[in-house]
Design an enzyme around this catalytic site. Structure first.
Site, PDB file in Angstrom:
ATOM      1  N   MET A 158      59.722  15.734   7.309  1.00 59.32           N
ATOM      2  CA  MET A 158      60.135  16.787   8.315  1.00 59.32           C
ATOM      3  C   MET A 158      61.376  17.468   7.939  1.00 59.32           C
ATOM      4  SD  MET A 158      58.093  15.595  11.116  1.00 59.32           S
ATOM      5  CE  MET A 158      58.582  16.357  12.606  1.00 59.32           C
ATOM      6  N   HIS A 159      61.556  17.761   6.568  1.00 55.92           N
ATOM      7  CA  HIS A 159      62.731  18.320   5.854  1.00 55.92           C
ATOM      8  C   HIS A 159      62.294  18.730   4.684  1.00 55.92           C
ATOM      9  CE1 HIS A 159      63.161  14.208   4.434  1.00 55.92           C
ATOM     10  NE2 HIS A 159      63.230  14.748   3.297  1.00 55.92           N
TER      11      HIS A 159
END
Ligand code: T46
Length: 133
Positions: free
Chosen positions: A50-51
């Site tokens: 999630m990055h």
């Protein structure tokens, strides 16, 4: 633009005892390895990643179990199943990644740089602004 990632399949050196995969810097791994980390015993239903990263290059390999790696470089999107230890993904440009791991999965990551929080794009907004530059 071409994808920020590439699927890799390594040669399996097999004999009657089993299988072996050999990875060397600047051969099977397209950079000088500066860091190795691995993720295991991931909690059920909790997604990793999630990055994105600004500069970091990485090769991801699932050594046990399986992982689904969802990638998005702003132009291309792909979900890749890492379900054998000879399969890998090379990520060489900023790409938003989300990783779902099966129970018992072990994901090893080889990186061309040391850990740096400065290199992270932790929100979608930061990522989208960064790739426009
Ligand atoms: C990626 C997926 C597969 C360190 O101290 N050193 C390290 O080398 C790393 C990777 C992390 N950390 C610390 C930083 C955070 O406090 O460990 C914590 C969790 O790290 P992160 O949020 O980066 O973990 P993941 O599993 O969400 O993401 C990592 C990689 O960052 C990422 O590039 O592709 O694994």
């Amino acid at each position: 633009m071409s994808k920020a990632w590439k699927r890799l399949e390594y040669n399996i050196i097999g004999d009657q005892r089993g299988s072996l995969v050999a990875l060397e810097t600047c051969k099977e791994i397209p950079f000088d390895i500066k860091r190795v980390y691995y993720i295991y015993e991931n909690q059920k239903g909790l997604t990793r990643g999630m990055h994105a990263h600004k500069k970091l290059q990485q090769v991801l390999i699932c050594l046990s179990g399986h992982c689904t790696v969802h990638l998005d470089d702003g132009e291309n999107k792909e979900s890749i199943e890492l379900d054998f230890p000879h399969k890998a993904i090379y990520i060489n440009r900023p790409a938003w990644r989300e990783i779902d791991m099966s129970p018992g999965a072990v994901l090893v990551c080889l990186a061309n740089e040391s850990y740096s929080e400065e290199d992270y794009l932790r929100t979608r907004e930061e990522f989208e602004n960064y790739i426009k530059i």
